[in-house]
Scaffold this motif. Structure first.
Motif, short mmCIF file in Angstrom:
data_model
loop_
_atom_site.label_atom_id
_atom_site.label_comp_id
_atom_site.label_asym_id
_atom_site.label_seq_id
_atom_site.Cartn_x
_atom_site.Cartn_y
_atom_site.Cartn_z
N ALA A 79 0.82 -1.21 0.00
CA ALA A 79 0.00 0.00 0.00
C ALA A 79 0.85 1.25 0.00
O ALA A 79 0.56 2.22 -0.72
CB ALA A 79 -0.94 -0.01 1.20
N SER A 80 1.94 1.27 0.77
CA SER A 80 2.78 2.46 0.80
C SER A 80 3.42 2.68 -0.56
O SER A 80 3.53 3.83 -1.03
CB SER A 80 3.85 2.34 1.89
N ALA A 81 3.84 1.62 -1.22
CA ALA A 81 4.44 1.75 -2.54
C ALA A 81 3.43 2.29 -3.55
O ALA A 81 3.77 3.15 -4.38
CB ALA A 81 4.98 0.39 -3.00
N ALA A 82 2.20 1.80 -3.48
CA ALA A 82 1.17 2.25 -4.42
C ALA A 82 0.84 3.72 -4.23
O ALA A 82 0.79 4.49 -5.21
CB ALA A 82 -0.08 1.40 -4.26
N TYR A 83 0.60 4.13 -3.00
CA TYR A 83 0.18 5.51 -2.74
C TYR A 83 1.34 6.48 -2.93
O TYR A 83 1.16 7.61 -3.39
CB TYR A 83 -0.46 5.64 -1.36
N ALA A 84 2.56 6.04 -2.60
CA ALA A 84 3.72 6.88 -2.86
C ALA A 84 3.89 7.09 -4.36
O ALA A 84 4.21 8.20 -4.82
CB ALA A 84 4.97 6.25 -2.26
N ALA A 85 3.68 6.03 -5.15
CA ALA A 85 3.77 6.16 -6.60
C ALA A 85 2.73 7.15 -7.11
O ALA A 85 3.04 8.01 -7.95
CB ALA A 85 3.56 4.79 -7.26
N ALA A 86 1.51 7.05 -6.59
CA ALA A 86 0.44 7.96 -7.03
C ALA A 86 0.74 9.41 -6.64
O ALA A 86 0.31 10.35 -7.33
CB ALA A 86 -0.89 7.52 -6.43
N ALA A 87 1.49 9.59 -5.56
CA ALA A 87 1.80 10.95 -5.07
C ALA A 87 3.12 11.48 -5.63
O ALA A 87 3.44 12.66 -5.45
CB ALA A 87 1.87 10.94 -3.55
N GLY A 88 3.90 10.61 -6.29
CA GLY A 88 5.21 11.03 -6.76
C GLY A 88 6.23 11.18 -5.65
O GLY A 88 7.14 11.99 -5.72
N ILE A 89 6.09 10.36 -4.61
CA ILE A 89 6.98 10.39 -3.45
C ILE A 89 7.91 9.18 -3.49
O ILE A 89 7.47 8.06 -3.80
CB ILE A 89 6.17 10.42 -2.14
N GLU A 90 9.17 9.37 -3.15
CA GLU A 90 10.16 8.29 -3.13
C GLU A 90 9.86 7.35 -1.97
O GLU A 90 9.63 7.80 -0.84
CB GLU A 90 11.55 8.91 -2.98
N CYS A 91 9.88 6.05 -2.22
CA CYS A 91 9.46 5.07 -1.21
C CYS A 91 10.54 4.01 -0.99
O CYS A 91 10.99 3.37 -1.95
CB CYS A 91 8.16 4.41 -1.65
N HIS A 92 10.92 3.80 0.28
CA HIS A 92 11.92 2.80 0.66
C HIS A 92 11.28 1.79 1.59
O HIS A 92 10.73 2.18 2.65
CB HIS A 92 13.11 3.48 1.32
#
Length: 393
Positions: A140-153
């Motif tokens: 979920a964090s990867a999906a929403y970060a992708a939708a927001a344009g935020i880098e996700c680790h």
């Protein structure tokens, strides 16, 4: 939009401004979002909700986002509440329902919490996030970060369900597999976040995931015409959903939407191989102890020391509920039984709650006439490795 007032330390009661980037309170406790519920009550009516968005943001006045363009949504929420008479008859329950969170984006309830947390990251200007996860929160964090344009680790145990790993990679996240448990993943995030400039979105180490999760409580009340069930069974790893729903019920009482004393018994369901909350509840303790050698096929339940254990235990006791541990074999068998009788293929975490209903009816803790709601937190298709032990090719 929002009626957010401030942040409150769950341990000391100290308050802090709501529009600042914060993880834990300065005293090391989880922060809770508080609202001006009198203002919300004067300007918001529950009868208006049906004309709002068909997702969890229909409850925006009691969610923390202040600028609508900050909302990052993939359509989370408004999951089915399904009457389950054939399963109920098999278990001995006359009024059994299943709230199927597996139909959220990324196929789990984690979509709610991460939609809210990532929306607040966007509003607060956060560009990089990091999260330790047992699987579904990572997806979920990867999906929403992708939708927001935020880098996700993302940091996950080496043996997470393969579906979670593939999802995270597909969403463009930077994924590190760790030889250990979620607690080991959390340690790594804690050690590296400052140097890397990551905002940590670990369970209860920021204030906003719980706000998305609490919408399960608002939604259940709305679906039942604002009359809550007698019993809720909730698969409890980090326990944020249980804590969030208890918070939602408190807010709804203050809003005048439900009657005082109407709250359900909250039952925390854990795995026999990882039961820190069950053990603490049985011992009358306020906090749990790290559960050594934690193991279970229900990856979401493999949390050896929940940060919010004191909030989980408080909700269970205040509600007159209980905590129960279920074996992996019983959970998987119950999942297969549910699929066969009701056509719903659920995660082992949700299936454990089915087995728990049977045990609690036999023990007399639950009455067959009570309205019982089981929360299934994810789709069974994400756990094919676990279910393959029942159905080898």
């Amino acid at each position: 939009m929002t009626t957010v007032s401030h942040l409150e330390c769950s341990g000391t009661g100290k308050t802090y401004p709501a529009n600042e980037v914060r993880n834990l309170s300065p005293d090391g406790w989880p922060l809770l979002v508080r609202y001006d519920l009198e203002k919300a009550r004067d300007g918001w009516n529950r009868d208006w909700i049906s004309s709002g968005p068909t997702n969890m943001w229909r409850y925006a006045p009691v969610l923390p986002v202040s600028k609508p363009p900050s909302i990052v949504t993939l359509g989370e929420g408004m999951t089915p509440l399904v009457r389950s008479p054939r399963l109920g008859a098999a278990l001995g329950a006359k009024d059994l329902w299943i709230k199927d969170e597996g139909l959220n984006p990324t196929a789990s309830f984690k979509a709610r919490g991460l939609s809210c947390a990532i929306s607040m990251c966007k509003e607060l200007g956060i560009q990089k996030i990091a999260i330790p996860s047992a699987g579904n929160a990572a997806s979920a964090s990867a999906a929403y970060a992708a939708a927001a344009g935020i880098e996700c680790h993302i940091f996950m145990p080496q043996d997470v369900p393969h579906s979670n790993y593939i999802e995270c990679k597909a969403f463009g996240a930077e994924v590190t597999l760790v030889d250990g448990l979620i607690s080991d993943c959390a340690r790594i995030v804690g050690e590296r976040k400052d140097a890397e400039g990551w905002f940590e979105v670990s369970t209860l180490k920021e204030p906003y995931r719980i706000e998305g999760k609490k919408t399960m409580g608002y939604e259940l009340a709305e679906q039942l015409q604002w009359r809550l069930p007698d019993v809720i069974l909730y698969p409890t790893g980090g326990g944020v959903g249980l804590i969030g729903m208890w918070k939602a019920f408190e807010e709804m009482e203050a809003l005048g939407w439900i009657l005082p004393g109407q709250r359900p018994k909250m039952i925390a369901v854990q795995a026999e191989g990882c039961q820190p909350v069950v053990k603490a509840f049985a011992e009358g303790a306020e906090r749990s102890v790290f559960f050594e050698n934690a193991h279970t096929v229900s990856s979401g339940l493999r949390v050896p020391k929940p940060l919010g254990d004191f909030l989980i235990l408080r909700a269970i006791r205040e509600s007159g509920g209980t905590a129960i541990a279920i074996s992996d074999d019983d959970a998987l068998s119950a999942g297969a039984e549910l699929a066969r009788l009701e056509g719903m293929f659920v995660a082992p975490e949700g299936a454990a709650c089915v087995a728990a209903v049977r045990k609690l009816l036999v023990s007399g803790f639950l009455d067959p006439s009570e309205k019982i709601v089981i929360y299934n937190t994810g789709a069974g298709l994400k756990y094919l490795e676990a279910y393959s032990t029942l159905f080898p090719r």
